[in-house]
Scaffold this active site. Structure first.
Site, PDB file in Angstrom:
ATOM      1  CG  LEU A 226       7.331 -42.395  25.290  1.00  0.00           C
ATOM      2  CD1 LEU A 226       8.763 -41.985  24.974  1.00  0.00           C
ATOM      3  CD2 LEU A 226       6.382 -41.227  25.031  1.00  0.00           C
TER       4      LEU A 226
ATOM      5  CE1 TYR B 104      16.404 -45.146  12.468  1.00  0.00           C
ATOM      6  CE2 TYR B 104      14.182 -45.247  11.588  1.00  0.00           C
ATOM      7  CZ  TYR B 104      15.546 -45.326  11.408  1.00  0.00           C
ATOM      8  OH  TYR B 104      16.050 -45.569  10.153  1.00  0.00           O
TER       9      TYR B 104
ATOM     10  CE  LYS C 107      17.383 -42.291  10.540  1.00  0.00           C
ATOM     11  NZ  LYS C 107      18.713 -42.025   9.974  1.00  0.00           N
TER      12      LYS C 107
ATOM     13  CB  THR D 113      20.251 -53.201   5.164  1.00  0.00           C
ATOM     14  OG1 THR D 113      19.306 -52.794   6.142  1.00  0.00           O
ATOM     15  CG2 THR D 113      20.274 -52.231   4.009  1.00  0.00           C
TER      16      THR D 113
HETATM   17  P1  NAD Z   1      23.264 -50.590   9.147  1.00  0.00           P
HETATM   18  O1  NAD Z   1      23.006 -50.823  10.596  1.00  0.00           O
HETATM   19  O2  NAD Z   1      23.487 -51.762   8.254  1.00  0.00           O
HETATM   20  O3  NAD Z   1      24.505 -49.584   8.967  1.00  0.00           O
HETATM   21  C1  NAD Z   1      24.669 -48.435   9.770  1.00  0.00           C
HETATM   22  C2  NAD Z   1      26.138 -48.162   9.941  1.00  0.00           C
HETATM   23  O4  NAD Z   1      26.268 -46.991  10.758  1.00  0.00           O
HETATM   24  C3  NAD Z   1      26.863 -49.309  10.650  1.00  0.00           C
HETATM   25  O5  NAD Z   1      27.998 -49.700   9.917  1.00  0.00           O
HETATM   26  C4  NAD Z   1      27.222 -48.711  12.000  1.00  0.00           C
HETATM   27  O6  NAD Z   1      28.421 -49.225  12.556  1.00  0.00           O
HETATM   28  C5  NAD Z   1      27.341 -47.224  11.648  1.00  0.00           C
HETATM   29  N1  NAD Z   1      27.247 -46.380  12.835  1.00  0.00           N
HETATM   30  C6  NAD Z   1      26.360 -46.486  13.851  1.00  0.00           C
HETATM   31  N2  NAD Z   1      26.630 -45.577  14.790  1.00  0.00           N
HETATM   32  C7  NAD Z   1      27.715 -44.883  14.381  1.00  0.00           C
HETATM   33  C8  NAD Z   1      28.484 -43.843  14.943  1.00  0.00           C
HETATM   34  N3  NAD Z   1      28.198 -43.330  16.148  1.00  0.00           N
HETATM   35  N4  NAD Z   1      29.537 -43.346  14.251  1.00  0.00           N
HETATM   36  C9  NAD Z   1      29.851 -43.867  13.048  1.00  0.00           C
HETATM   37  N5  NAD Z   1      29.167 -44.889  12.456  1.00  0.00           N
HETATM   38  C10 NAD Z   1      28.113 -45.393  13.133  1.00  0.00           C
HETATM   39  O7  NAD Z   1      22.038 -49.698   8.646  1.00  0.00           O
HETATM   40  P2  NAD Z   1      21.505 -49.394   7.161  1.00  0.00           P
HETATM   41  O8  NAD Z   1      20.259 -50.164   6.974  1.00  0.00           O
HETATM   42  O9  NAD Z   1      22.578 -49.486   6.144  1.00  0.00           O
HETATM   43  O10 NAD Z   1      21.048 -47.864   7.365  1.00  0.00           O
HETATM   44  C11 NAD Z   1      21.822 -46.744   6.971  1.00  0.00           C
HETATM   45  C12 NAD Z   1      21.013 -45.487   7.220  1.00  0.00           C
HETATM   46  O11 NAD Z   1      19.767 -45.575   6.528  1.00  0.00           O
HETATM   47  C13 NAD Z   1      20.658 -45.263   8.683  1.00  0.00           C
HETATM   48  O12 NAD Z   1      20.706 -43.889   8.970  1.00  0.00           O
HETATM   49  C14 NAD Z   1      19.244 -45.770   8.783  1.00  0.00           C
HETATM   50  O13 NAD Z   1      18.540 -45.175   9.854  1.00  0.00           O
HETATM   51  C15 NAD Z   1      18.695 -45.362   7.430  1.00  0.00           C
HETATM   52  N6  NAD Z   1      17.524 -46.126   6.974  1.00  0.00           N
HETATM   53  C16 NAD Z   1      17.606 -47.457   6.687  1.00  0.00           C
HETATM   54  C17 NAD Z   1      16.471 -48.130   6.236  1.00  0.00           C
HETATM   55  C18 NAD Z   1      16.485 -49.591   5.871  1.00  0.00           C
HETATM   56  O14 NAD Z   1      15.451 -50.109   5.449  1.00  0.00           O
HETATM   57  N7  NAD Z   1      17.599 -50.305   5.949  1.00  0.00           N
HETATM   58  C19 NAD Z   1      15.262 -47.452   6.124  1.00  0.00           C
HETATM   59  C20 NAD Z   1      15.214 -46.105   6.455  1.00  0.00           C
HETATM   60  C21 NAD Z   1      16.356 -45.445   6.860  1.00  0.00           C
END
Ligand code: NAD
Length: 441
Positions: free
Chosen positions: A290, A346, A350, A382
């Site tokens: 922060l 973040y 969430k 991912t």
């Molecule tokens: P990622 O970065 O691989 O995919 C996210 C997708 O969202 C991307 O294709 C990106 O282009 C799209 N995106 C971003 N901003 C956008 C916008 N303004 N409009 C439209 N599309 C947009 O991420 P991921 O790991 O597949 O995560 C997917 C979701 O799961 C996210 O919300 C992330 O916060 C959540 N998440 C992921 C994990 C993890 O371990 N991977 C853990 C907790 C939560």
């Protein structure tokens, strides 16, 4: 990114070495495939005291597993503890599970059925809340890829409300979900039409945001598998990847930044017959402590992960674009539950999703016949987590009861469970898909 440690412990020398060193022993998880859609083995149905809900046996008989009252190798155990209302009654829980827990097959499932703790009866509330501590502890003990959950059915309700939930939890689809408590509501949302079990989302249109890759692409793929017509949305800058994903799934690509002021109108225009399932998956991180975080990094994360979700949800509900019987599924994170260094923005976004789901769920059901739930992924393999430094990545993978990271499909299966037409009683819930992570537990 490949989990090399999981491969290592899958070999005899690797297993020998890691056991000698006292290191974690992740079991390969059995996930859903067309060839292995079910657990293999019988379902042991046990009761602690007298059941306080109707229809449990009937619902279990439709689980696809042979239901037995006695077996030496159950693939699943369902303990009906809905009638446990006193501390002494908890002895029945011990008496039922103590003799059989060791015999559970690898990759097995234990589901305890309980009821909602009563605000008017502190003995009942104590006994039912005790089941939560019990389940969360047993989830840490069972090992070998097994999972343990608590499903609360409203007092005096029918087990039918739990049918889609039991179908999910008693199957390979819930491989990376453990130690969870799911509280079912008295179903006020409009029930969906009777579904084809092989393609329950037939006739429904589903839109998934952030679906060019990662978890979103997996969600789109599973919803398509379940029969939905799928629209995949992602930023115009990801158009090529989005179109490739759409082609692979037989879906429609909608290049659109979800933060655009007219995003809801553009979505509405893309679904002239309305939307059955809306999955808010798009998300970004802009990590900094922060003290070092400029306002733009704060604002962009709140805007993409939370504000655009609130805005599009409100506008699509108000315009009647999300049909009665519809489903909204948002994406939280265990960071929003446990907090994380460098992620105040973040984690705030969430946690905000969790607030949204809990508040809107009951009203959306009453006013629009729509349920609102969220998945809270833990460590999922991912691109997002591949970018995490090695030591933190390894810690993230191992610090859970299953000692491994999840796959995007694990989150997708949970979303598909929320989306089921008969998941009407599942509302305002946040399901952690985290292998029972130690973070925020
Ligand atoms: P990622 O970065 O691989 O995919 C996210 C997708 O969202 C991307 O294709 C990106 O282009 C799209 N995106 C971003 N901003 C956008 C916008 N303004 N409009 C439209 N599309 C947009 O991420 P991921 O790991 O597949 O995560 C997917 C979701 O799961 C996210 O919300 C992330 O916060 C959540 N998440 C992921 C994990 C993890 O371990 N991977 C853990 C907790 C939560």
């Amino acid at each position: 990114m490949a989990d090399r440690y999981l491969h290592l412990t899958g070999t005899a020398p690797g297993r020998f070495l890691t056991r000698r060193l006292g290191l974690p022993q992740p079991a390969p998880l059995r996930r859903w495939t067309l060839e292995t859609p079910r657990l293999e083995g019988p379902l042991l149905h046990l009761t602690a005291g007298a059941s306080a809900v109707t229809g449990v046996a009937e619902v279990l008989s439709r689980s696809g597993l042979p239901v037995v009252g006695d077996t030496d190798r159950p693939a699943a155990i369902v303990l009906d503890a809905t009638g446990v209302t006193t501390a002494a009654g908890l002895g029945d829980v011990h008496a039922a599970l103590h003799p059989v827990v060791r015999s559970l097959a690898p990759g097995g499932r234990i589901v305890v059925l309980g009821t909602v703790p009563s605000p008017d009866d502190h003995h009942q509330a104590a006994a039912q809340q005790a089941l939560e501590g019990f389940v969360r502890s047993l989830g840490k003990e069972t090992g070998r890829g097994s999972t343990v959950q608590l499903v609360r059915i409203p007092v005096g309700g029918a087990a039918q409300a739990a049918e889609s939930t039991l179908r999910f939890l008693l199957s390979p689809r819930s491989a990376y979900v453990s130690g969870q408590v799911i509280e079912l509501t008295t179903a006020t949302a409009t029930p969906g039409p009777a579904a084809d079990p092989a393609a329950p989302l037939t006739g429904r249109t589903a839109l998934v945001t952030g679906a060019a890759r990662g978890i979103g692409a997996a969600v789109a793929s599973v919803l398509a598998r379940d029969g939905a017509r799928v629209i995949v949305l992602d930023v115009p800058g990801a158009r090529e990847e989005l179109e490739r994903t759409a082609d692979r799934l037989g879906a429609t690509a909608l290049p659109l930044d979800i933060t655009a002021p007219d995003a809801a109108d553009r979505i509405a225009a893309a679904v002239p017959d309305g939307l059955g399932v809306l999955v808010h998956n798009a998300g970004i991180t802009r990590d900094r402590r922060l003290a070092n975080m400029p306002a733009d990094r704060w604002a962009s994360v709140i805007e993409v992960n939370l504000d655009s979700v609130l805005r599009t949800t409100d506008e699509l509900l108000k315009a009647g674009v999300i049909a009665r019987g519809g489903r909204i599924v948002a994406t939280a994170s265990i960071a929003g539950i446990a907090g994380n260094t460098g992620q105040t923005n973040y984690a705030a976004s969430k946690a905000g999703i969790i607030g949204l789901v809990r508040s809107l769920g009951p009203r959306a059901a009453a006013d629009h016949g729509v349920t609102v739930n969220a998945v809270a992924p833990g460590f999922i393999e991912t691109k997002m987590t591949a970018a995490v430094p090695l030591f933190i990545r390894e810690a993230g993978r191992r610090m859970n009861s299953l000692s491994q990271g999840g796959l995007p499909v694990d989150v997708a299966e949970a979303v598909a469970w929320f989306a089921q037409p008969d998941s009407t009683a599942v509302n305002g819930q946040v399901l952690r898909v985290c292998g029972q992570s130690l973070l925020g537990a």
